[in-house]
Design a protein around this motif. Structure first.
Motif, PDB file in Angstrom:
ATOM      1  N   ALA A 106      19.984  -2.705  15.169  1.00 56.98           N
ATOM      2  CA  ALA A 106      20.224  -1.720  16.225  1.00 56.98           C
ATOM      3  C   ALA A 106      19.637  -0.359  15.880  1.00 56.98           C
ATOM      4  O   ALA A 106      18.783  -0.263  14.975  1.00 56.98           O
ATOM      5  CB  ALA A 106      21.704  -1.627  16.580  1.00 56.98           C
ATOM      6  N   VAL A 107      20.100   0.679  16.539  1.00 56.33           N
ATOM      7  CA  VAL A 107      19.429   1.978  16.495  1.00 56.33           C
ATOM      8  C   VAL A 107      20.318   3.075  15.892  1.00 56.33           C
ATOM      9  O   VAL A 107      19.903   3.814  15.008  1.00 56.33           O
ATOM     10  CB  VAL A 107      18.994   2.381  17.936  1.00 56.33           C
ATOM     11  CG1 VAL A 107      18.388   3.783  17.952  1.00 56.33           C
ATOM     12  CG2 VAL A 107      17.986   1.369  18.480  1.00 56.33           C
ATOM     13  N   GLY A 108      21.556   3.140  16.378  1.00 59.61           N
ATOM     14  CA  GLY A 108      22.480   4.148  15.873  1.00 59.61           C
ATOM     15  C   GLY A 108      21.911   5.544  15.987  1.00 59.61           C
ATOM     16  O   GLY A 108      21.256   5.890  16.972  1.00 59.61           O
ATOM     17  N   MET A 109      22.176   6.366  14.940  1.00 52.79           N
ATOM     18  CA  MET A 109      21.550   7.693  14.880  1.00 52.79           C
ATOM     19  C   MET A 109      20.353   7.692  13.945  1.00 52.79           C
ATOM     20  O   MET A 109      19.710   8.724  13.761  1.00 52.79           O
ATOM     21  CB  MET A 109      22.550   8.726  14.361  1.00 52.79           C
ATOM     22  CG  MET A 109      23.578   9.097  15.392  1.00 52.79           C
ATOM     23  SD  MET A 109      24.771  10.298  14.766  1.00 52.79           S
ATOM     24  CE  MET A 109      23.884  11.836  15.033  1.00 52.79           C
ATOM     25  N   SER A 110      20.080   6.541  13.308  1.00 53.47           N
ATOM     26  CA  SER A 110      18.984   6.514  12.337  1.00 53.47           C
ATOM     27  C   SER A 110      17.629   6.478  13.006  1.00 53.47           C
ATOM     28  O   SER A 110      16.639   6.909  12.421  1.00 53.47           O
ATOM     29  CB  SER A 110      19.078   5.261  11.455  1.00 53.47           C
ATOM     30  OG  SER A 110      20.304   5.172  10.818  1.00 53.47           O
ATOM     31  N   LYS A 111      17.566   5.899  14.205  1.00 56.93           N
ATOM     32  CA  LYS A 111      16.244   5.615  14.760  1.00 56.93           C
ATOM     33  C   LYS A 111      16.054   6.115  16.182  1.00 56.93           C
ATOM     34  O   LYS A 111      14.994   5.919  16.760  1.00 56.93           O
ATOM     35  CB  LYS A 111      16.015   4.098  14.747  1.00 56.93           C
ATOM     36  CG  LYS A 111      16.054   3.499  13.357  1.00 56.93           C
ATOM     37  CD  LYS A 111      15.764   2.009  13.366  1.00 56.93           C
ATOM     38  CE  LYS A 111      15.809   1.471  11.937  1.00 56.93           C
ATOM     39  NZ  LYS A 111      15.517   0.038  11.881  1.00 56.93           N
ATOM     40  N   ASN A 112      17.085   6.735  16.770  1.00 57.64           N
ATOM     41  CA  ASN A 112      16.928   7.023  18.197  1.00 57.64           C
ATOM     42  C   ASN A 112      15.880   8.099  18.489  1.00 57.64           C
ATOM     43  O   ASN A 112      15.391   8.189  19.601  1.00 57.64           O
ATOM     44  CB  ASN A 112      18.264   7.326  18.879  1.00 57.64           C
ATOM     45  CG  ASN A 112      19.035   8.424  18.211  1.00 57.64           C
ATOM     46  OD1 ASN A 112      18.560   9.015  17.239  1.00 57.64           O
ATOM     47  ND2 ASN A 112      20.212   8.708  18.709  1.00 57.64           N
ATOM     48  N   PRO A 131      14.501  11.489  -0.877  1.00 56.66           N
ATOM     49  CA  PRO A 131      13.368  12.361  -1.205  1.00 56.66           C
ATOM     50  C   PRO A 131      12.237  12.230  -0.175  1.00 56.66           C
ATOM     51  O   PRO A 131      12.196  11.269   0.593  1.00 56.66           O
ATOM     52  CB  PRO A 131      12.909  11.870  -2.580  1.00 56.66           C
ATOM     53  CG  PRO A 131      13.615  10.598  -2.848  1.00 56.66           C
ATOM     54  CD  PRO A 131      14.696  10.403  -1.833  1.00 56.66           C
ATOM     55  N   ASP A 132      11.340  13.191  -0.197  1.00 58.84           N
ATOM     56  CA  ASP A 132      10.261  13.237   0.801  1.00 58.84           C
ATOM     57  C   ASP A 132       9.417  11.973   0.836  1.00 58.84           C
ATOM     58  O   ASP A 132       9.014  11.521   1.909  1.00 58.84           O
ATOM     59  CB  ASP A 132       9.336  14.438   0.529  1.00 58.84           C
ATOM     60  CG  ASP A 132      10.014  15.756   0.901  1.00 58.84           C
ATOM     61  OD1 ASP A 132      11.091  15.693   1.526  1.00 58.84           O
ATOM     62  OD2 ASP A 132       9.470  16.813   0.554  1.00 58.84           O
ATOM     63  N   LYS A 139       0.833  -1.217   0.000  1.00 50.19           N
ATOM     64  CA  LYS A 139       0.000   0.000   0.000  1.00 50.19           C
ATOM     65  C   LYS A 139       0.868   1.267   0.000  1.00 50.19           C
ATOM     66  O   LYS A 139       0.614   2.209  -0.756  1.00 50.19           O
ATOM     67  CB  LYS A 139      -0.909  -0.029   1.236  1.00 50.19           C
ATOM     68  CG  LYS A 139      -1.818   1.177   1.383  1.00 50.19           C
ATOM     69  CD  LYS A 139      -2.776   0.984   2.560  1.00 50.19           C
ATOM     70  CE  LYS A 139      -3.255   2.310   3.152  1.00 50.19           C
ATOM     71  NZ  LYS A 139      -3.819   3.272   2.192  1.00 50.19           N
ATOM     72  N   VAL A 140       1.902   1.257   0.820  1.00 47.82           N
ATOM     73  CA  VAL A 140       2.785   2.429   0.895  1.00 47.82           C
ATOM     74  C   VAL A 140       3.510   2.636  -0.436  1.00 47.82           C
ATOM     75  O   VAL A 140       3.682   3.760  -0.912  1.00 47.82           O
ATOM     76  CB  VAL A 140       3.784   2.290   2.068  1.00 47.82           C
ATOM     77  CG1 VAL A 140       4.894   3.337   1.992  1.00 47.82           C
ATOM     78  CG2 VAL A 140       3.048   2.377   3.405  1.00 47.82           C
ATOM     79  N   ILE A 170       9.086   5.488   4.980  1.00 50.05           N
ATOM     80  CA  ILE A 170       9.724   4.854   6.143  1.00 50.05           C
ATOM     81  C   ILE A 170       8.932   5.159   7.408  1.00 50.05           C
ATOM     82  O   ILE A 170       8.641   4.273   8.216  1.00 50.05           O
ATOM     83  CB  ILE A 170      11.191   5.329   6.280  1.00 50.05           C
ATOM     84  CG1 ILE A 170      12.025   4.785   5.114  1.00 50.05           C
ATOM     85  CG2 ILE A 170      11.783   4.895   7.622  1.00 50.05           C
ATOM     86  CD1 ILE A 170      13.442   5.314   5.043  1.00 50.05           C
ATOM     87  N   ARG A 171       8.547   6.416   7.547  1.00 59.42           N
ATOM     88  CA  ARG A 171       7.789   6.819   8.726  1.00 59.42           C
ATOM     89  C   ARG A 171       6.481   6.028   8.828  1.00 59.42           C
ATOM     90  O   ARG A 171       6.115   5.545   9.902  1.00 59.42           O
ATOM     91  CB  ARG A 171       7.504   8.320   8.637  1.00 59.42           C
ATOM     92  CG  ARG A 171       7.071   8.933   9.929  1.00 59.42           C
ATOM     93  CD  ARG A 171       7.452  10.394  10.035  1.00 59.42           C
ATOM     94  NE  ARG A 171       7.274  11.114   8.772  1.00 59.42           N
ATOM     95  CZ  ARG A 171       7.892  12.258   8.480  1.00 59.42           C
ATOM     96  NH1 ARG A 171       8.732  12.803   9.337  1.00 59.42           N
ATOM     97  NH2 ARG A 171       7.684  12.870   7.339  1.00 59.42           N
ATOM     98  N   LEU A 172       5.827   5.840   7.699  1.00 59.77           N
ATOM     99  CA  LEU A 172       4.565   5.086   7.713  1.00 59.77           C
ATOM    100  C   LEU A 172       4.806   3.635   8.123  1.00 59.77           C
ATOM    101  O   LEU A 172       4.046   3.058   8.900  1.00 59.77           O
ATOM    102  CB  LEU A 172       3.898   5.153   6.331  1.00 59.77           C
ATOM    103  CG  LEU A 172       3.271   6.505   5.975  1.00 59.77           C
ATOM    104  CD1 LEU A 172       2.916   6.564   4.485  1.00 59.77           C
ATOM    105  CD2 LEU A 172       2.026   6.770   6.829  1.00 59.77           C
ATOM    106  N   LEU A 173       5.885   3.044   7.600  1.00 55.98           N
ATOM    107  CA  LEU A 173       6.168   1.644   7.959  1.00 55.98           C
ATOM    108  C   LEU A 173       6.496   1.516   9.454  1.00 55.98           C
ATOM    109  O   LEU A 173       6.091   0.545  10.103  1.00 55.98           O
ATOM    110  CB  LEU A 173       7.319   1.086   7.125  1.00 55.98           C
ATOM    111  CG  LEU A 173       7.097   0.930   5.615  1.00 55.98           C
ATOM    112  CD1 LEU A 173       8.173   0.029   5.009  1.00 55.98           C
ATOM    113  CD2 LEU A 173       5.724   0.381   5.284  1.00 55.98           C
ATOM    114  N   PHE A 174       7.230   2.480   9.968  1.00 60.96           N
ATOM    115  CA  PHE A 174       7.555   2.446  11.403  1.00 60.96           C
ATOM    116  C   PHE A 174       6.277   2.522  12.245  1.00 60.96           C
ATOM    117  O   PHE A 174       6.079   1.762  13.184  1.00 60.96           O
ATOM    118  CB  PHE A 174       8.496   3.594  11.784  1.00 60.96           C
ATOM    119  CG  PHE A 174       9.934   3.373  11.392  1.00 60.96           C
ATOM    120  CD1 PHE A 174      10.326   2.226  10.730  1.00 60.96           C
ATOM    121  CD2 PHE A 174      10.911   4.316  11.704  1.00 60.96           C
ATOM    122  CE1 PHE A 174      11.666   2.026  10.377  1.00 60.96           C
ATOM    123  CE2 PHE A 174      12.247   4.122  11.365  1.00 60.96           C
ATOM    124  CZ  PHE A 174      12.624   2.975  10.691  1.00 60.96           C
TER     125      PHE A 174
END
Lengths: 465, 465
Positions: A424-430, A398-399, A365-366, A405-409
């Motif tokens: 893990a998390v790193g700086m991508s997801k904290n 791009p937007d 869907k996304v 990604i935000r929708l999947l999260f």
């Protein structure tokens, strides 16, 4: 020249050199830049590091930490530099502390079924050494040939065999860790069962270098199974059908060591990359499955379940060469997908087992709603998906990729899942911490961080905010 | 009347009653005394408790903690009261917080292969409920029919199947915990893979109620294996021969789900207890082994290895009734041994796998040197031994028993083992903390304790010193 308090960079560097007599120190050269930015100097986005330091021994690690404490300099621990979540890149003014040269297998003990290794040992090399003695090291992240045990520990790396053998955390017996204050502590031990102390071993596994520097790892090795190795593939009309069948396979009571999903686009990309001819259509998805300890019933029962659940193109083999080809297909998946475009972000999330089909539907869907390219593969047997977002042109995402990604999260969290299954998390997801863990746990994480690293010198802004 | 600061006991109890509207509160009655002293009022050695409180819901737990904070009263969390290490007995002036009535299975989800349970659910009842739906709960401590999941979590309980499925810690996906300050936090989740936060779930497992009160547990359930169940027994001339053969069996690559050792004296005791006739001599030891997912090769290969390594009296069966008898033998072991004398202390230690034979030899030496009665059984497949010390006459352990235990602990540590494999620490072993973990880790444990429980109200003097 940058000034830290009353000190100049060269004063700090002189002190650093004194404290790390066996280290190789790089400043401002290409090697420093490369290791500062995930293997590519041109990726550098985190500002300029102070130095890239390859330590020669544990005393050098102590020296780096001593320097960091004295001048309040951030330390970024790094080993093979394969983080997928901006977990080991340089930070402005930081020292990158690389343990890649600490790469010795100190002990490989068959009778105790364990190995004691330095953090720089490459996963594949440890496994090879174990196999020569009739044992194996179970965790097999896709990065197995290039990633280190130290990095695997710091991220709690997963892989295909988690299904049967768990993640890195389930295969570590003990650690030595150097704390920020320079004390080296020993956690866990050499026994399979341990119920004495608080489980600090597990606290350090997956802590991404934010609580201490892992200096030695005791890993569990397992005897090679006596049964047959069986590998197979099957196709489904779409990922949803595959996901539903995977749950049937899993619930059958067969003990799979591999249940891997590749969506139709990924199989097409693999065909291009491998010059093979597996893809039937853009949408038909592929399951690669395996047993590392099979008898007669495993191939029979799995074939039956596959057929009853809409699978076609089923091939099952005990021939090691044929099996190798199938597994290579799964292993090359990322390279094949990355070759499809200029830029990519590979994501990693895990959902409760029953939610796999719903998650896969939502990715479709996304893809449509946001008009983005997503290639999805994953460790279907434990609900872990890797949707890779691709785009061309500008290097910045791009937007519609960001929004996708935000929708999947959000969907993952709403299904009771986690937005980090094994990367893990790193700086991508904290920045998602409060959303995933809640504000109370976020606060506790900071309190624990503060307990182990009161000056905040260890990999700041990674893992936690 | 005891005075706490400016308050009388009755003032504290009145406040407690107000704060716990759904609890059943016992003061000074037999129930209070029994639960204060490991099921036997006459055992009481820890002084007089303030109250024994069976909470009716999570809000009552919050009320107990609020009372404890206000009046600085120690809280001893308790569920089925089966601790073997003085982990849940009353402490002078304490409130025993019993969650035994919180015993509901809130969810049993086949497709997600998990259950969400309250801490008072009995292990066996959870497993039974899972088996009705084609799943099972793997951890099987000897106390399975009487111990609770909450207690299993708080001690990281083990059992016979650890060999294949790990301890409690390896079968928990998530927890809800009420902190000392009354906040309820959620840790972990519903997914098999998790790499987002610090692993606080594992920090709480095995923390023996010293960091918070577990209010809800999400356990992993596994599909029942499709293969055959095979159970067997074999005899050896002594425990040393048995221990050596166990390592051969393990290293063969066969996937045992049970490898249990009973020494000669234990078998004699069992024969008396069960009216059976297994024992050949005082010294000949018995191995009980099993597979829960066998094909044709498992019985064949294990018989071959057993014969090559000095075993005799080998019997292997797929008949469920015969298997049940063998497993019952192992399950009744403690009762049979305890019936041999007036008093006993059952110990629990684990050594690296290769050290099992040496440890067993040392137990024989201590038996002789100290002139003590020791009956040894254990989970041989993961190096976990339970020597039980017996004596008659006085209730207090005589000097040679105390010295014998001390010698076994020192030997265990010198072999790289742990003096708690699966029974936790309680008040029986916490004086050994520095010896087992070192003073740095001891200090860190106190810092973590202080972080979660700054007033020191949660199960004080247990787990850590």
């Amino acid at each position: 020249m940058t000034i830290f308090g009353a000190y100049t960079n060269s004063e700090i560097l002189n002190y650093l050199k004194e404290q790390t007599p066996h280290a190789e120190i790089h400043i401002d050269d290409k090697e420093a830049l490369d290791h500062s930015a995930n293997g590519k100097a041109e990726n550098s986005i985190q500002g300029k590091i102070l130095a890239y330091v390859e330590v020669g021994d544990v005393e050098d690690i102590r020296g780096v930490l001593k320097t960091a404490r004295k001048f309040h300099v951030p330390v970024v621990p790094q080993t093979a530099d394969t983080s997928t979540v901006i977990g080991a890149d340089g930070i402005n003014g930081s020292i990158i502390l690389s343990v890649k040269k600490l790469n010795h297998i100190k002990e490989l003990n068959v009778d105790d079924s364990l190995a004691v290794v330095e953090p720089g040992v490459i996963n594949q090399e440890l496994d090879n050494a174990a196999r020569e003695k009739g044992l194996f090291y179970a965790p097999d992240p896709a990065s197995k040939p290039i990633s280190s045990i130290g990095g695997n520990v710091s991220t709690n790396a997963g892989g295909m065999s988690c299904l049967k053998y768990g993640a890195t955390k389930d295969n570590i017996l003990g650690l030595k860790v150097m704390l920020a204050d320079g004390r080296e502590i020993k956690l866990g031990g050499r026994t399979l069962k341990q119920a004495f102390g608080y489980d600090l071993t597990q606290l350090f596994i997956g802590s991404e270098g934010t609580l201490g520097i892992v200096t030695e790892i005791t890993v569990r090795l397992r005897p090679l199974p006596l049964g047959k190795s069986v590998t197979g593939m099957a196709f489904f009309n779409d990922m949803t059908a595959l996901a539903k069948c995977v749950n049937k396979l899993r619930l059958s009571g067969l003990n799979f060591s591999m249940l891997e999903a590749l969506d139709g686009k990924t199989v097409v990309a693999l065909d291009e990359y491998e010059k093979t001819n597996y893809a039937k259509s853009d949408s038909s998805s592929m399951l690669i499955f395996g047993f590392d300890d099979a008898s007669e019933q495993e191939p029979k029962v799995s074939e039956k379940i596959l057929k009853e659940n809409g699978a076609w193109g089923i091939e099952i083999t005990t021939d090691p060469e044929k099996a190798k080809k199938l597994i290579k297909l799964r292993q090359d998946m990322l390279l094949a997908v990355f070759a499809q475009s200029d830029y990519y972000i590979m994501e990693d999330m895990a959902v409760p087992l029953s939610k796999l089909a719903e998650m896969v539907d939502y990715i479709a869907k996304v893809t449509k709603d946001q008009n983005v390219m997503i290639y999805t593969a994953g460790h279907a047997g434990d609900g872990n998906l890797h949707p890779t977002f691709l785009w061309n042109g500008q290097s910045e995402a791009p937007d519609n990729v960001i929004e996708g990604i935000r929708l999947l999260f959000r969907k993952t969290l709403s299904l009771g899942g986690t937005i980090s299954g094994e990367h893990a998390v790193g700086m991508s997801k904290n920045q998602w911490t409060v959303e995933e863990l809640g504000s109370n746990v976020d606060q506790i994480q900071h309190e624990i961080k503060n307990l182990f690293d009161p000056l905040g010198i260890l990999n700041p802004k990674r893992k936690i905010n």
